[in-house]
Design a protein around this motif. Structure first.
Motif, mmCIF file in Angstrom:
data_model
loop_
_atom_site.group_PDB
_atom_site.id
_atom_site.type_symbol
_atom_site.label_atom_id
_atom_site.label_comp_id
_atom_site.label_asym_id
_atom_site.label_seq_id
_atom_site.Cartn_x
_atom_site.Cartn_y
_atom_site.Cartn_z
ATOM 1 N N HIS A 165 -5.685 -34.810 -66.409
ATOM 2 C CA HIS A 165 -5.572 -35.639 -67.466
ATOM 3 C C HIS A 165 -4.286 -36.276 -66.917
ATOM 4 C CE1 HIS A 165 -8.422 -33.814 -69.768
ATOM 5 N NE2 HIS A 165 -8.317 -32.883 -69.911
ATOM 6 N N SER B 272 -1.900 -39.091 -77.279
ATOM 7 C CA SER B 272 -3.087 -37.606 -78.457
ATOM 8 C C SER B 272 -2.765 -37.064 -79.707
ATOM 9 C CB SER B 272 -2.358 -36.313 -77.838
ATOM 10 O OG SER B 272 -3.604 -34.911 -78.496
ATOM 11 N N SER C 90 -8.430 -35.589 -78.557
ATOM 12 C CA SER C 90 -7.172 -35.432 -77.283
ATOM 13 C C SER C 90 -6.445 -34.033 -77.741
ATOM 14 C CB SER C 90 -6.520 -36.197 -76.739
ATOM 15 O OG SER C 90 -6.971 -37.556 -77.469
ATOM 16 N N ARG D 54 -8.913 -31.080 -77.110
ATOM 17 C CA ARG D 54 -9.547 -31.002 -74.894
ATOM 18 C C ARG D 54 -8.460 -30.998 -74.149
ATOM 19 N NH1 ARG D 54 -12.905 -34.022 -71.273
ATOM 20 N NH2 ARG D 54 -12.447 -32.661 -69.652
ATOM 21 N N GLY E 95 -8.709 -26.739 -74.848
ATOM 22 C CA GLY E 95 -9.292 -26.238 -75.009
ATOM 23 C C GLY E 95 -9.603 -26.096 -72.654
ATOM 24 N N ASP E 96 -9.148 -27.007 -72.239
ATOM 25 C CA ASP E 96 -9.204 -26.566 -70.812
ATOM 26 C C ASP E 96 -7.753 -26.314 -70.022
ATOM 27 O OD1 ASP E 96 -10.646 -29.022 -70.827
ATOM 28 O OD2 ASP E 96 -10.131 -30.889 -70.055
ATOM 29 N N GLN F 297 -14.416 -38.539 -74.298
ATOM 30 C CA GLN F 297 -13.620 -37.257 -73.620
ATOM 31 C C GLN F 297 -12.488 -37.994 -73.061
ATOM 32 O OE1 GLN F 297 -14.210 -34.089 -74.742
ATOM 33 N NE2 GLN F 297 -15.850 -35.240 -75.846
ATOM 34 N N VAL G 291 -8.986 -37.903 -72.603
ATOM 35 C CA VAL G 291 -7.580 -37.252 -73.372
ATOM 36 C C VAL G 291 -6.065 -39.314 -72.938
ATOM 37 C CG1 VAL G 291 -5.216 -36.125 -72.713
ATOM 38 C CG2 VAL G 291 -7.832 -35.508 -73.177
#
Length: 446
Positions: free
Chosen positions: A58, A135, A139, A142, A145-146, A280, A282
């Motif tokens: 990102h 953010s 964001s 994501r 989670g990543d 999606q 970020v």
């Protein structure tokens, strides 16, 4: 290290970035943070790999600013994992609070940080902080989670580089390009007509409001029926609208009832993902937009439908209005004015493991006391919390400014609107009061 010392690419700032760089949203409420106690085997090398891969995926995690118009996206990392030790949980919490609670500087590279405080071999405090400039809640979901995915992959030896996805730099360029054409003109026409009809900002909730000393937070909470979520959703289906429209309409109708003003308005959040391919991405951050009721008094169903159609138009045309207004020579937001009433809808409890569990550990939420949060002494913040367990309706306000009776009347009217009983009127129940409680969902975000 400065941005000029790292290879990268220059590009335009987004309108949200421009708003932040020009001083809007400059309070500490833009500091989003989360800390979690992890018990078990925490692999620090995997933490470092996960953070590195997250930042490479990102590009907004590698972004800094040259001016209000120009951004710089570094090719390499601009933040590393900090590692510390502590002799007690209290010391660990205090240390993490100081690390995460330091505001980011707009003239330094990077707007995120991560730290690990070790208490023992099997107990660590993991904390992440980001500036609201990069953010919002979507964001954040994501990012966390990543991070968990990359950590778990690193544990099995997968530490390859990752391709960038949905770059923020591309979004900023696309937004600027479209704003200069028909897309921007459509939004200008909408907000010009909206301001002509309702004014440039929602009116204050001025029911006997008067400053009576230093601001003092008070929280009034109404415990809702256990089936409140199902009932709001049923109302939304009947109205062919959304639960957000139902709850927003309830607050607007409650304000109209309490104030006697037919032209009431509230402020709420919109996440600014109206451009194609940005769902999606970020870095798109929350924008505050105004919602209003029209002059005509309507039935609850008609009111909800009106609010639903209005939210669709307002969110579709959403922009950081102060920055956009400067381009158009329109005062679409009054500088330095607080929203009279701010409304939020939450349907899920803040998770005690909001940073996802990392393989081999158990997570426990850590409460940090970080000073300097946003204070709105002339704003009532209303939250519809439709949790599966313990649903509630809350108001946060300055009791040395707003009369408590008016705030409680507002909540009662909003509940009665959204959750009518079989006779069309909600049975009244006493409000349970929790003075001094604070909204604690994801740090100090709006």
């Amino acid at each position: 290290m400065t941005a000029a010392q790292v290879k990268g690419a220059m590009g335009p700032t987004s309108f949200a970035e421009m708003a932040r760089l020009s001083g809007e949203f400059a309070d500490w409420h833009n500091l989003l943070y989360k800390a979690t106690w992890l018990t078990g085997e925490l692999n620090l090398d995997a933490v470092r790999h996960a953070w590195r891969r997250l930042c490479l995926r990102h590009d907004v995690m590698r972004r800094s600013f040259v001016s209000a118009d120009e951004a710089f996206t570094s090719e390499g990392m601009v933040s590393e994992v900090e590692f510390h030790t502590a002799d007690s949980d209290a010391e660990g919490i205090e240390l993490m609070g100081r690390i995460l609670g330091t505001p980011f500087s707009l003239d330094s590279p990077g707007f995120s940080r991560i730290a690990v405080v070790q208490r023992s071999e099997r107990r660590h405090l993991l904390g992440i902080a980001v500036d609201h400039i990069i953010s919002d809640q979507i964001s954040w979901a994501r990012i966390r989670g990543d991070f968990a995915e990359f950590y778990n992959r690193a544990l099995v030896g997968d530490t390859d580089d990752v391709a960038q996805e949905n770059t923020y730099q591309n979004f900023a360029a696309q937004q600027r390009s479209r704003f200069a054409g028909a897309w921007g003109e459509e939004r200008r026409a909408f907000w010009h007509s909206y301001a002509e009809e309702f004014g440039t900002y929602p009116p204050r909730f001025q029911v006997g409001a008067e400053h009576r000393g230093e601001p003092k937070l008070r929280v009034v909470t109404r415990d809702l029926p256990a089936d409140a979520k199902a009932r709001v959703h049923a109302f939304s289906l009947e109205a062919r609208a959304t639960p957000f429209a139902v709850t927003s309409a309830s607050v607007l109708a409650g304000m109209r009832e309490v104030t006697g003003d037919p032209l009431v308005g509230i402020s709420t959040n919109q996440h600014g993902r109206m451009l194609p391919g940005t769902s999606q991405t970020v870095g798109l951050f929350v924008q505050t937009v105004p919602l209003h009721l029209g002059l005509e008094v309507r039935s609850p169903l008609e009111t909800v439908r009106e609010v639903f159609l209005r939210t669709h138009d307002v969110f579709e045309c959403s922009l950081p209005l102060r920055v956009a207004g400067r381009y158009w020579n329109e005062d679409l937001m009054v500088p330095d004015q607080e929203p009279g009433l701010y409304m939020a809808l939450n349907e899920d409890l803040p998770s005690s493991a909001d940073l996802p569990p990392l393989t081999g550990t158990e997570a426990e939420y850590a409460d940090l006391d970080i000073k300097g949060g946003k204070r709105w002494p002339e704003t009532v913040v209303v939250e519809w919390n439709l949790y599966e367990t313990g649903p509630r309706l809350s108001a946060y306000y300055n009791e040395n400014y707003f009369p408590g009776a008016a705030v409680e009347q507002l909540l009662e009217a909003a509940e009665r609107f959204a959750l009518p009983d079989g006779n069309g009127t909600m049975g009244r129940r006493p409000a349970s009061r929790h003075p001094g409680a604070a909204a604690a969902s994801f740090g100090a975000s709006r």
